[in-house]
Design an enzyme around this catalytic site. Structure first.
Site, mmCIF file in Angstrom:
data_model
loop_
_atom_site.group_PDB
_atom_site.id
_atom_site.type_symbol
_atom_site.label_atom_id
_atom_site.label_comp_id
_atom_site.label_asym_id
_atom_site.label_seq_id
_atom_site.Cartn_x
_atom_site.Cartn_y
_atom_site.Cartn_z
ATOM 1 N N SER A 381 22.533 -40.910 21.665
ATOM 2 C CA SER A 381 23.772 -41.361 22.279
ATOM 3 C C SER A 381 24.509 -40.246 23.011
ATOM 4 O O SER A 381 24.036 -39.753 24.028
ATOM 5 C CB SER A 381 24.656 -42.029 21.221
ATOM 6 O OG SER A 381 25.718 -42.718 21.821
ATOM 7 N N LYS A 406 19.171 -44.023 22.559
ATOM 8 C CA LYS A 406 20.284 -44.976 22.408
ATOM 9 C C LYS A 406 21.187 -44.840 23.626
ATOM 10 O O LYS A 406 21.931 -43.878 23.759
ATOM 11 C CB LYS A 406 21.072 -44.694 21.126
ATOM 12 C CG LYS A 406 22.399 -45.452 21.022
ATOM 13 C CD LYS A 406 22.205 -46.961 20.976
ATOM 14 C CE LYS A 406 23.501 -47.680 20.589
ATOM 15 N NZ LYS A 406 24.529 -47.670 21.630
#
Length: 466
Positions: A381, A406
């Site tokens: 992320s 992600k």
């Protein structure tokens, strides 16, 4: 319907396992002795300026109770009774179960981005609505069960239902240390103002007189007009037990009040650093490990880099291994520290592929020295945003293993009964146009390279065209 914020990746419960290289984590960190803030990092929410973030005002506002206030603002022409209306608690309206289900359906219909192998179309979704609402929904729990099944049919593990209790906890997430959740909104004149989105009940700010819906005017004398929620939250942070002075305006036309609030608990520093001599002492390397992206990450990283430069560091290693992410905006702001003005940090894409938002660096870099970024399969992320921003803009090489992958954006919407839904609404795209989600990012080197290889590779790199 109220849109709040964007969560980050699911939890991966792991411990840090350093790779066998000459750059290894040691017990060196910025000297902080604060208790950790309860944060929803990686598993939870990016409350502050997450990509594509939109928010709207709370449904109800606490009644004003503080007697000592300063002069009311005269900058707005307000109806005579508007202030009193702002402070009144809205009486909850009776909401039908069918309406709750239909609104959840509508949110998906308007915003959902399908990234799963399952086919999804507005036509098939419309048919699902007709099937669901063909008969009455007798109870609230039945309505919630219908929404859960409806969202599960999408095949997206990040799109999910929140009970009223879960939504309430999320709405009052605190990253400031004084128990407030801020959001920045347009002020109507082309600028930004900061509003209190949520409060921790009986927390420091609530006890001192701050109310949901208040505007934050200043922090310790610093005007926060046109500052982001992330910047203002960083100003509010400080050691537990110390006081911060804030000026708040109650409602759109209400009085401005000066309040001293005692900080209680804040985030621990996620930054650990040291200077290393490698290649027979010919290269001084500043090693910085970043464990997570919290409200202290940018400030403490700047401090670490400046101290290492003062110690003679001529190149840097940024260790993002086992960093599952955290506050997305913290990742964006950290990436900007290394980039030239105008470089793209990351782009966001929604359901319409023609709409693409580029987030760029607005200032010259903090440092221009070569950088190695250490990554592994648990780099996710916000960490992937930083890694790809530095890599694609020719500021760093990536060393280690392929990253987690992600790259989705979720937003949280409130339903009429106080429950909510988390819905995937977009995805991240790197400056080199790589879709991170489900793919991850491949490193340039599996093993730690010589610094001559690093500088050679960076000298031959070409930045993406804008």
């Amino acid at each position: 319907m109220r849109l709040l914020h964007s969560p980050l990746p699911p939890p991966l419960l792991t411990s840090f396992a350093p790779r066998k290289t000459s750059i290894l984590p040691k017990k060196a960190s910025l000297n902080y002795a604060q208790k950790p803030l309860q944060q929803a990092l990686s598993t939870g929410i990016s409350l502050v300026l997450s990509l594509g973030l939109l928010v709207s005002a709370p449904n109800s506002i606490f009644a004003l109770e503080s007697p000592s206030v300063l002069q009311p603002s005269n900058s707005l022409n307000c109806p005579e009774n508007e202030v009193e209306e702002v402070y009144s608690t809205e009486v909850s309206k009776v909401v039908s179960n069918e309406r709750i289900v239909e609104e959840a359906w509508q949110i998906v219909n308007d915003s959902f981005l399908n990234t799963s192998p399952r086919s999804w179309s507005p036509e098939s979704w419309l048919k699902k609505k007709d099937d669901i609402l063909s008969s009455s929904v007798q109870t609230r729990s039945k309505a919630h069960d219908i929404i859960k099944r409806m969202l599960a049919s999408l095949g997206d593990p990040y799109t999910r239902f929140l009970s009223p209790e879960e939504f309430s906890k999320m709405a009052r997430y605190d990253m400031t240390g004084i128990g407030v959740n801020l959001r920045d909104v347009p002020d109507g004149n082309g600028g930004l103002k900061l509003k209190v989105l949520g409060l921790l009940l009986d927390g420091p700010a609530h006890t001192a007189g701050v109310r949901q819906g208040d505007e934050l005017v200043s922090v310790n004398g610093v005007n926060v007009r046109d500052k982001s929620a992330f910047e203002a939250s960083s100003l509010l942070l400080g050691p537990s037990g110390t006081f911060v002075n804030i000026m708040v305006k109650h409602g759109n036309c209400g009085p401005v009040q000066s309040i001293d609030v005692e900080r209680q608990s804040i985030a621990k520093t996620p930054v650990f650093y040291r200077l290393e001599q490698i290649e027979s002492g010919s290269v001084s390397v500043g090693y910085v490990r970043l464990k997570e992206f919290n409200a202290l990450a940018r400030k403490d990283l700047v401090t670490a880099i400046k101290r290492l430069e003062g110690m003679g560091a001529s190149s840097f290693v940024l260790d993002l291994r086992d960093n599952l992410g955290g506050l997305v905006q913290a990742g964006i702001e950290i990436a900007k520290l290394f980039l030239d003005e105008g470089d793209t940090v990351i782009s966001t894409v929604g359901r319409d592929p023609q709409y693409r938002r580029n987030i760029v660096a607005e200032a010259p870099p903090l440092i221009t020295a070569p950088v190695i970024v250490l990554v592994n399969k648990k780099t996710a992320s916000a960490s992937e945003i930083v890694a790809t921003a530095l890599h694609d803009n020719c500021r760093a090489v990536l060393v280690g293993d392929k990253t987690y992958g992600k790259g989705l954006i979720q937003s949280v919407f409130e339903l009429p009964d106080g429950s909510g839904v988390v819905v995937t609404i977009g995805k991240y795209v790197t400056p080199n146009n790589l879709d991170i989600n489900g793919n991850g990012v491949d490193p340039d080197f599996r093993n730690f390279p010589a610094w001559s290889e690093v500088t050679n590779r960076l000298s031959k790199c070409h930045k993406p065209r804008g």
